[in-house]
Design a protein around this motif. Structure first.
Motif, PDB file in Angstrom:
ATOM      1  N   PHE A  22      46.711 -70.912  13.363  1.00 44.90           N
ATOM      2  CA  PHE A  22      47.538 -69.964  12.566  1.00 44.90           C
ATOM      3  C   PHE A  22      46.646 -68.991  11.870  1.00 44.90           C
ATOM      4  N   TYR A  23      47.125 -67.935  11.604  1.00 50.53           N
ATOM      5  CA  TYR A  23      46.459 -66.905  10.772  1.00 50.53           C
ATOM      6  C   TYR A  23      47.535 -66.272  10.120  1.00 50.53           C
ATOM      7  N   ILE A  24      47.355 -65.464   8.692  1.00 44.58           N
ATOM      8  CA  ILE A  24      48.381 -64.530   8.181  1.00 44.58           C
ATOM      9  C   ILE A  24      47.963 -63.411   8.294  1.00 44.58           C
ATOM     10  N   SER A  25      48.759 -62.495   8.909  1.00 39.35           N
ATOM     11  CA  SER A  25      48.797 -60.994   8.792  1.00 39.35           C
ATOM     12  C   SER A  25      49.976 -60.329   8.633  1.00 39.35           C
ATOM     13  N   GLY A  26      50.189 -59.305   8.782  1.00 36.15           N
ATOM     14  CA  GLY A  26      51.646 -58.419   8.568  1.00 36.15           C
ATOM     15  C   GLY A  26      51.802 -57.325   9.139  1.00 36.15           C
ATOM     16  N   GLY A  27      53.029 -56.829   9.036  1.00 32.23           N
ATOM     17  CA  GLY A  27      53.297 -55.621   9.209  1.00 32.23           C
ATOM     18  C   GLY A  27      53.804 -54.993   7.824  1.00 32.23           C
ATOM     19  N   LEU A  28      53.837 -56.045   6.735  1.00 31.56           N
ATOM     20  CA  LEU A  28      53.937 -55.847   5.396  1.00 31.56           C
ATOM     21  C   LEU A  28      52.918 -56.517   5.031  1.00 31.56           C
ATOM     22  N   GLU A  29      52.143 -56.208   3.941  1.00 31.79           N
ATOM     23  CA  GLU A  29      51.024 -56.764   3.147  1.00 31.79           C
ATOM     24  C   GLU A  29      51.269 -58.320   2.918  1.00 31.79           C
ATOM     25  N   PRO A  30      50.555 -59.114   3.500  1.00 34.62           N
ATOM     26  CA  PRO A  30      50.878 -60.673   3.291  1.00 34.62           C
ATOM     27  C   PRO A  30      50.911 -61.005   1.867  1.00 34.62           C
ATOM     28  N   LEU A  31      49.967 -60.400   0.937  1.00 35.17           N
ATOM     29  CA  LEU A  31      49.852 -60.717  -0.358  1.00 35.17           C
ATOM     30  C   LEU A  31      51.071 -60.318  -1.226  1.00 35.17           C
ATOM     31  N   THR A  32      52.087 -59.690  -0.555  1.00 29.47           N
ATOM     32  CA  THR A  32      53.354 -59.619  -1.245  1.00 29.47           C
ATOM     33  C   THR A  32      54.368 -60.717  -1.311  1.00 29.47           C
ATOM     34  N   ASN A  33      53.811 -61.667  -0.476  1.00 30.29           N
ATOM     35  CA  ASN A  33      54.680 -63.001  -0.525  1.00 30.29           C
ATOM     36  C   ASN A  33      54.460 -63.868  -1.700  1.00 30.29           C
ATOM     37  N   ALA A  34      55.118 -63.867  -2.555  1.00 25.66           N
ATOM     38  CA  ALA A  34      55.041 -64.642  -3.841  1.00 25.66           C
ATOM     39  C   ALA A  34      54.672 -66.086  -3.616  1.00 25.66           C
ATOM     40  N   GLY A  35      54.711 -66.663  -2.613  1.00 24.48           N
ATOM     41  CA  GLY A  35      54.459 -68.045  -2.334  1.00 24.48           C
ATOM     42  C   GLY A  35      53.216 -68.275  -1.133  1.00 24.48           C
TER      43      GLY A  35
END
Length: 166
Positions: A22-35
């Motif tokens: 797994f890795y975390i990326s986005g179409g939306l900035e991942p750091l906008t996820n409050a969790g």
């Protein structure tokens, strides 16, 4: 966070044979996820070594205070959209993007050192057509970021790719 519950179910049921599954990326900035920090911690506790791809804009010291799981990442890759104010603005159309991301990188390296985090820090850079000379400026920028940080170990790696939009 409701959406993270779904991710946690996927993570807990996933085969454990590949720690980099797994890795975390986005179409939306991942750091906008409050969790996001809790999700990283959950994945780490389940044996996964997480990588996060970010534009670095929200990677302020207050972010790592609120989301300490960010310091548990195996790797963080921060996209650099230009090597100076003008080139960054031409890509992002945000007048403060260069200054903010540069400052956040410097601060993150210092926080990482203080917390004894083992996270590898890299920058990702897209080589735009006709802008090959920016690579030398990118190296200068990395040296400056490393010098301005209080960390003994600065940026660990650089990933480069060409612009495929043409």
């Amino acid at each position: 966070i409701k959406g993270n519950t779904m991710y946690e179910q996927i993570i807990s049921q996933a085969p454990k044979d590949d720690p980099y599954r797994f890795y975390i990326s986005g179409g939306l900035e991942p750091l906008t996820n409050a969790g996001i920090g809790e999700l990283i911690t959950f994945a780490t506790q389940n044996g996964f070594r997480m990588t996060l791809y970010t534009n670095g804009f929200a990677l302020r010291p207050s972010m790592t205070d609120r989301q300490p799981g960010i310091l548990e990442l195996d790797t963080i890759r921060i996209s650099i959209y230009g090597t100076n104010q003008e080139s960054t603005y031409s890509v992002t159309q945000h007048k403060d993007a260069y200054r903010v991301v540069k400052r956040n990188l410097i601060n993150y390296l210092s926080v990482k050192e203080e917390c004894k985090s083992q996270t590898k820090v890299g920058v990702n850079f897209v080589i735009l057509p006709g802008q090959e000379a920016d690579l030398l400026e990118l190296l200068d920028l990395i040296i400056e970021i490393n010098d301005c940080s209080s960390a003994k170990c600065g940026i660990d790696f650089v990933t480069l790719r060409e612009d495929f939009s043409y």
